[in-house]
Design a protein around this motif. Sequence first.
Motif, PDB file in Angstrom:
ATOM      1  N   ALA A  38      99.897 -51.048  42.799  1.00  0.00           N
ATOM      2  CA  ALA A  38      99.670 -49.731  43.404  1.00  0.00           C
ATOM      3  C   ALA A  38      98.439 -49.060  42.825  1.00  0.00           C
ATOM      4  O   ALA A  38      97.645 -48.442  43.554  1.00  0.00           O
ATOM      5  N   ILE A  39      98.255 -49.160  41.524  1.00  0.00           N
ATOM      6  CA  ILE A  39      97.072 -48.560  40.893  1.00  0.00           C
ATOM      7  C   ILE A  39      95.812 -49.241  41.414  1.00  0.00           C
ATOM      8  O   ILE A  39      94.837 -48.576  41.797  1.00  0.00           O
ATOM      9  N   GLY A  40      95.822 -50.571  41.481  1.00  0.00           N
ATOM     10  CA  GLY A  40      94.657 -51.281  41.999  1.00  0.00           C
ATOM     11  C   GLY A  40      94.394 -51.001  43.460  1.00  0.00           C
ATOM     12  O   GLY A  40      93.241 -51.007  43.911  1.00  0.00           O
ATOM     13  N   GLY A  41      95.446 -50.745  44.227  1.00  0.00           N
ATOM     14  CA  GLY A  41      95.296 -50.493  45.661  1.00  0.00           C
ATOM     15  C   GLY A  41      95.057 -49.050  46.037  1.00  0.00           C
ATOM     16  O   GLY A  41      94.855 -48.734  47.212  1.00  0.00           O
ATOM     17  N   SER A  42      95.041 -48.159  45.062  1.00  0.00           N
ATOM     18  CA  SER A  42      95.019 -46.726  45.357  1.00  0.00           C
ATOM     19  C   SER A  42      93.733 -46.247  46.029  1.00  0.00           C
ATOM     20  O   SER A  42      93.734 -45.193  46.669  1.00  0.00           O
ATOM     21  N   ASP A  43      92.647 -47.008  45.893  1.00  0.00           N
ATOM     22  CA  ASP A  43      91.394 -46.605  46.532  1.00  0.00           C
ATOM     23  C   ASP A  43      91.116 -47.386  47.810  1.00  0.00           C
ATOM     24  O   ASP A  43      90.046 -47.254  48.402  1.00  0.00           O
ATOM     25  N   ASP A  44      92.065 -48.196  48.253  1.00  0.00           N
ATOM     26  CA  ASP A  44      91.912 -48.918  49.510  1.00  0.00           C
ATOM     27  C   ASP A  44      92.010 -47.942  50.685  1.00  0.00           C
ATOM     28  O   ASP A  44      92.778 -46.980  50.633  1.00  0.00           O
TER      29      ASP A  44
END
Length: 469
Positions: A38-44
Amino acid sequence: MDDMTRIVGHVMTPTFEDIPRQAIERAKLSILDTLASAIGGSDDPIAHSVRRLGGLSGGKQECTIWVTGEKLPVLSAALVNSATSRVLDFDETYEIYINGCHASAYDVPPALVLAERDPSISGAELLAAVATAIDLHLRLARSITSNCGDTGRDNLVAVWGAAAACTRLLRLNEEQTRNAFGIAYAHAAGERQMYEEVTHVVALQQGLRARSGMESAFAASVGLNGPHEPLFGKYGFYRAFEPDHDLESLLDGLGDEYLNASISFKPWPSCRATHRGISGILELRERHDFQGDDIEAIEMGLNRHAESLVVQPRDQKWNPRDSVTARFSLPYVVAVAAAKGTVGIGDLRPEAFDDPSVRRIMAATTVEIDPEITRLNARRGNSPTRVKAILKDGAEHEVVVDTPFGHPDNPASLSDAMRKLESCAEMAARPFTGLQIEAIGDFVTNLDAAPSVAPLFELLAPSTSTGRA
């Protein structure tokens, strides 16, 4: 005791001490992996849209949206955090099931949301709920013996995993839990067309089912009832939707063997059906000491089901123009691995798609259905993959990969999940400090000793207001 009563008892009854230690430790990894994804995907871009969707309904500001720190009502927070956990296709999956199953992204976020809403929920209580919910989710999934690539029905059972986590953490009684499972039947959904057209629903579905499972538990808590035989009744799930099933796979070892320990960790942010190809080319690079510039061509083979998912349609998979297509493109991610020695979050963003070194290798990559792999593994969605690298000097090197890193037979550890969290934090919509990331890892590692999960949520939203949220 009838089968539905056994399932309800399995959800309600086991205490933290009753659950095998391996299942508890694996639940920690699932929580840490879900947070990392979720942290890695938060700027998608999909995550940005999902946050806007979550904010449309207004309501009580009670639960944290991870990374951005805004507060939304509990149901909206479950939707947003679950969908964001899935946007990169970096979350763990149950690959030894013929259809694959991303249970953690459905089940972990609603459990965490409820643990924030109710600070009396202890870390041990959370871990027991997560281990139990994922176990039931995987049992329901593996009981389905038809391949979703043939039927078009994809993971219809997911709502019951989320419902199981929520009924435990809301501390519902037996009658309420049965009603919650019956109400959840009205929410059961899952379809394959989202993959066929490569749409945002691939990630959004996790949020929809997480919200549905939680809403079913809430509905039961206020006195609404539902059918008491949603799985096995005359018009229950199996007879109505999945006539090809194996109840032994659902019930065998229930309460003794926890399947969450068999879920697979993902080291690269792409469809798990691509990971054998990635692993194969990286293994050949290391074993034979060559680089991307040395490659003349790559040839790969896999079974029909995997080919339909990560190779078709060929015009799109050899020319990805959006992140979702790229994550499901075997030729693209293998070309990235061949050229760069890894596949990172940034490689799956549109600005990376025209890298000339990757484009050259991708154009020289062929993928075919392998008759022998298909003969031995015809029904598996995550197919063994044959990878051959043909070098410019004429050398040819080949490997067949079936248990890539993260597979239950080649498992990851909490340390691996911690390294994943650190790398994902570098791509977050708002910056985390190293101390924050370390504190998240420490808290989850020691979750069984935490009297409340409340301190975790302060760590999941960076205090700085700078960033791209």
